[in-house]
Scaffold this active site. Structure first.
Site, PDB file in Angstrom:
ATOM      1  N   GLU A   1     -31.924  10.784  21.369  1.00  8.10           N
ATOM      2  CA  GLU A   1     -33.124  10.000  21.030  1.00  8.10           C
ATOM      3  C   GLU A   1     -32.631   8.593  20.728  1.00  8.10           C
ATOM      4  O   GLU A   1     -32.080   8.347  19.656  1.00  8.10           O
ATOM      5  CB  GLU A   1     -33.818  10.600  19.789  1.00  8.10           C
ATOM      6  CG  GLU A   1     -34.360  11.998  19.980  1.00  8.10           C
ATOM      7  CD  GLU A   1     -35.553  12.056  20.916  1.00  8.10           C
ATOM      8  OE1 GLU A   1     -36.173  11.010  21.174  1.00  8.10           O
ATOM      9  OE2 GLU A   1     -35.839  13.158  21.410  1.00  8.10           O
TER      10      GLU A   1
ATOM     11  N   GLU B   1     -37.921  16.048  21.264  1.00  8.83           N
ATOM     12  CA  GLU B   1     -38.023  16.678  19.950  1.00  8.83           C
ATOM     13  C   GLU B   1     -39.491  16.923  19.688  1.00  8.83           C
ATOM     14  O   GLU B   1     -40.332  16.093  20.024  1.00  8.83           O
ATOM     15  CB  GLU B   1     -37.420  15.772  18.878  1.00  8.83           C
ATOM     16  CG  GLU B   1     -35.922  15.674  19.017  1.00  8.83           C
ATOM     17  CD  GLU B   1     -35.237  14.932  17.890  1.00  8.83           C
ATOM     18  OE1 GLU B   1     -35.871  14.068  17.257  1.00  8.83           O
ATOM     19  OE2 GLU B   1     -34.053  15.205  17.650  1.00  8.83           O
TER      20      GLU B   1
HETATM   21  P1  NAP Z   1     -26.686   3.731  15.111  1.00 15.58           P
HETATM   22  O1  NAP Z   1     -25.854   2.618  14.679  1.00 15.58           O
HETATM   23  O2  NAP Z   1     -26.551   4.210  16.508  1.00 15.58           O
HETATM   24  O3  NAP Z   1     -26.409   4.938  14.085  1.00 15.58           O
HETATM   25  C1  NAP Z   1     -27.064   6.181  14.145  1.00 15.58           C
HETATM   26  C2  NAP Z   1     -26.170   7.237  13.551  1.00 15.58           C
HETATM   27  O4  NAP Z   1     -25.006   7.378  14.369  1.00 15.58           O
HETATM   28  C3  NAP Z   1     -25.650   6.900  12.148  1.00 15.58           C
HETATM   29  O5  NAP Z   1     -25.526   8.085  11.403  1.00 15.58           O
HETATM   30  C4  NAP Z   1     -24.276   6.302  12.473  1.00 15.58           C
HETATM   31  O6  NAP Z   1     -23.372   6.320  11.395  1.00 15.58           O
HETATM   32  C5  NAP Z   1     -23.845   7.220  13.592  1.00 15.58           C
HETATM   33  N1  NAP Z   1     -22.737   6.708  14.407  1.00 15.58           N
HETATM   34  C6  NAP Z   1     -22.453   5.433  14.745  1.00 15.58           C
HETATM   35  N2  NAP Z   1     -21.312   5.408  15.502  1.00 15.58           N
HETATM   36  C7  NAP Z   1     -20.893   6.687  15.632  1.00 15.58           C
HETATM   37  C8  NAP Z   1     -19.772   7.311  16.264  1.00 15.58           C
HETATM   38  N3  NAP Z   1     -18.863   6.610  16.933  1.00 15.58           N
HETATM   39  N4  NAP Z   1     -19.643   8.650  16.169  1.00 15.58           N
HETATM   40  C9  NAP Z   1     -20.550   9.370  15.492  1.00 15.58           C
HETATM   41  N5  NAP Z   1     -21.619   8.848  14.854  1.00 15.58           N
HETATM   42  C10 NAP Z   1     -21.802   7.512  14.931  1.00 15.58           C
HETATM   43  O7  NAP Z   1     -28.237   3.430  14.918  1.00 15.58           O
HETATM   44  P2  NAP Z   1     -28.961   2.900  13.596  1.00 15.58           P
HETATM   45  O8  NAP Z   1     -28.790   1.439  13.480  1.00 15.58           O
HETATM   46  O9  NAP Z   1     -28.576   3.738  12.433  1.00 15.58           O
HETATM   47  O10 NAP Z   1     -30.474   3.252  13.954  1.00 15.58           O
HETATM   48  C11 NAP Z   1     -31.275   2.379  14.674  1.00 15.58           C
HETATM   49  C12 NAP Z   1     -31.311   2.751  16.143  1.00 15.58           C
HETATM   50  O11 NAP Z   1     -31.777   4.099  16.266  1.00 15.58           O
HETATM   51  C13 NAP Z   1     -32.302   1.912  16.919  1.00 15.58           C
HETATM   52  O12 NAP Z   1     -31.759   1.612  18.182  1.00 15.58           O
HETATM   53  C14 NAP Z   1     -33.517   2.839  17.067  1.00 15.58           C
HETATM   54  O13 NAP Z   1     -34.334   2.540  18.158  1.00 15.58           O
HETATM   55  C15 NAP Z   1     -32.832   4.165  17.209  1.00 15.58           C
HETATM   56  N6  NAP Z   1     -33.743   5.263  16.855  1.00 15.58           N
HETATM   57  C16 NAP Z   1     -34.215   6.058  17.853  1.00 15.58           C
HETATM   58  C17 NAP Z   1     -35.119   7.068  17.548  1.00 15.58           C
HETATM   59  C18 NAP Z   1     -35.667   7.959  18.625  1.00 15.58           C
HETATM   60  O14 NAP Z   1     -36.208   8.997  18.276  1.00 15.58           O
HETATM   61  N7  NAP Z   1     -35.554   7.616  19.898  1.00 15.58           N
HETATM   62  C19 NAP Z   1     -35.524   7.274  16.232  1.00 15.58           C
HETATM   63  C20 NAP Z   1     -35.011   6.443  15.233  1.00 15.58           C
HETATM   64  C21 NAP Z   1     -34.112   5.436  15.567  1.00 15.58           C
HETATM   65  P3  NAP Z   1     -22.807   4.890  10.846  1.00 15.58           P
HETATM   66  O15 NAP Z   1     -24.004   4.193  10.305  1.00 15.58           O
HETATM   67  O16 NAP Z   1     -21.787   5.269   9.856  1.00 15.58           O
HETATM   68  O17 NAP Z   1     -22.236   4.133  12.007  1.00 15.58           O
END
Ligand code: NAP
Length: 474
Positions: free
Chosen positions: A244, A453
């Site tokens: 997602e 989902e």
């Molecule tokens: P993110 O930086 O991709 O982080 C999401 C999760 O992934 C966090 O728990 C993060 O932990 C973890 N993560 C990052 N790098 C990783 C790695 N190398 N290995 C394993 N886990 C890793 O995204 P975010 O800034 O938290 O959330 C915003 C993004 O999520 C936006 O792009 C939004 O559009 C998207 N989103 C999509 C949906 C959907 O249903 N399509 C819903 C909500 C949000 P860390 O923070 O420790 O890096």
């Protein structure tokens, strides 16, 4: 605290993680932070638990989920307050999120009883062909901070309804909400090892989750870049994956639309959660003939929104999650102004305590060469673009890489149907700015994701098909 094999515990080396309040810049609490070793332990426990959990009946699995619903309803206010403290959304929105989180548990508590197989017409009279649906196995789940309770239940509810066991890593900025949700599972007396929580550094935990062959399914919600990385890492052990990912939603307002409804639609899809939602409107396309009127009406409403610490009453827009998020929003607005965008309201930081606040902003005269037209802003900024006709807007509304959500306001039924056909998005709201419900599939196409989902499709993500051919002849 980590939650492994039904027990709350510290990390092996005693590491901790500080959780900050984005509205005040103050420390809320330190929590245990585990790494690769704890993740491996959790996966081993989930593997052991899977041996018996997969044999539980749908009714049994559903009854645990129903119990978790009760516990979460009892703790709803407490969880909502925790969400507001650690990620900033106004308390009323946090309460709405918790209600949404519960609705997924509730829906899959029922759906656990409805896992069906198939029989297939055979090509030989002595053959009996069947398709069985069985749980995939140990599931690793990674969630973001913007919906710190509902992103968890949207994964865990269908996973355990299907008979999978789970190891979950929440975002490091919102582990307290995750702990509260897991307290509900603990109090619902889910068998040991069925759900496990590991909080800590993303890469270490992510590497173990993706490299460990005992993990058979990876479900991720977050940015497209991290999603792609995790898919690459999961390829070596050929895991089933659900992704997602990011979005860049257009909201189209035709000249025949109910303008008041369209303005309300923008308020809901752009300013709720301070614009930090994957299905947030990023581009508002308004028919040229009504663009000035629409811009005026929207700015009038946006000016009424109150910015502040979400824990206080009457707040509509809370802080952004951190200083980097604030800088990104600021850079998108500066870029738009440089390229002749006209700020109708907002356009600046708000200095309240040490929080990361930005004024709800409306920008008129937006153009396709602005950053805001292609990159996710993830903030309370509403850019208004104009268009001449339907053919033009279909072509511009379809993003080259994202395909999560799109909204369209029109009172022409035929046009509404044509837009449904032409828009390349996984979720489409026609005159509807809040289309998300637990019984419907949520998910994107293109680089916004793989898999769904919610609804029946959400359950299938955690099931594997087994084809059986029985030769009944002697
Ligand atoms: P993110 O930086 O991709 O982080 C999401 C999760 O992934 C966090 O728990 C993060 O932990 C973890 N993560 C990052 N790098 C990783 C790695 N190398 N290995 C394993 N886990 C890793 O995204 P975010 O800034 O938290 O959330 C915003 C993004 O999520 C936006 O792009 C939004 O559009 C998207 N989103 C999509 C949906 C959907 O249903 N399509 C819903 C909500 C949000 P860390 O923070 O420790 O890096």
């Amino acid at each position: 605290m980590l939650y492994i094999n039904g027990e709350w515990r510290k990390s092996n080396c005693g590491d901790t993680l500080e959780v900050m309040n984005p509205a005040t810049g103050q420390l809320i609490k330190s929590v245990a932070s585990g790494g690769r070793e704890e993740t491996r332990e959790a996966i081993e426990c989930a593997k052991e638990a899977f041996k018996t959990w997969k044999k539980a009946t749908g009714e049994q699995r559903g009854s645990y989920l129903a119990e978790a619903v009760k516990k979460m309803k009892e703790k709803a206010d407490d969880i909502a307050e925790t969400i507001t403290l650690e990620m900033g959304k106004p308390l009323l929105d946090a309460k709405r999120e918790v209600a949404g989180a519960i609705s997924y548990l509730d829906w899959y508590a029922e759906e656990a009883k409805r896992i069906y197989g198939e029989t297939i017409a055979a090509s030989h009279p002595d053959k009996h062909l069947m398709v069985l649906r069985e749980p995939v196995g140990v599931t690793a789940a990674i969630t973001p901070w913007n919906f710190p309770s509902s992103m968890i239940t949207r994964k865990i509810a269908p996973a355990i309804a299907a008979g999978c066991t789970v190891v979950l890593k929440p975002a490091p900025s919102t582990p307290l909400s995750a702990i509260k949700v897991f307290e509900c599972f603990h109090e619902a007396e889910l068998p040991k090892g069925v759900v496990n929580l590991v909080i800590g550094p993303a890469e270490e935990i992510g590497d173990e989750m993706t490299e460990n062959p005992d993990v058979r399914k990876l479900t991720f919600t977050g940015s497209t870049n991290v999603g792609k990385l995790l898919m690459r890492k999961s390829a070596n052990t050929v895991k089933k994956v659900s992704m997602e990912l990011g979005g860049h939603a257009p909201l189209i307002v035709f000249a025949d639309a109910d303008l008041e409804a369209a303005v309300q639609g923008v308020l809901l899809t752009k300013f709720r959660n301070a614009g930090q939602t994957c299905i947030s409107t990023n581009r508002i396309y308004v028919a040229e003939s009504i663009a000035n009127e629409f811009g005026k009406k929207l700015a009038q409403e946006v000016e009424k929104l109150t910015v502040g610490n979400g824990i206080e009453e009457g707040i509509d827009v809370g802080p952004l999650i951190n200083s980097l998020a604030l800088e990104k929003v600021e850079s998108h607005v500066e870029d738009a102004i440089r390229k002749n965008g006209k700020v109708l309201c907002g356009g600046r930081r708000v200095e309240i305590t040490k929080g990361h606040f930005y004024e709800p902003t409306v920008i008129n005269n937006a153009h396709d060469d602005m950053k805001i037209s292609t990159e996710e802003t993830f903030g309370p900024v509403a850019p208004i673009f104009t268009f001449k006709d339907e053919a033009e807007i279909i072509q511009r509304a379809n993003h080259e890489s994202y395909g999560l959500a799109a909204y369209c306001f029109t009172n022409d039924l035929g046009r509404g149907h044509r837009m449904v056909k032409e828009l390349e998005y996984g979720i489409i709201g026609i005159n509807d700015a809040s289309p998300i419900v637990p019984q419907a599939p949520f998910g994107g196409i293109k680089e916004s994701g793989i898999g769904k989902e919610g609804g029946k499709s959400g359950l299938l993500e955690y099931l594997e098909e087994k084809f059986v051919s029985i030769n009944m002849g002697n």
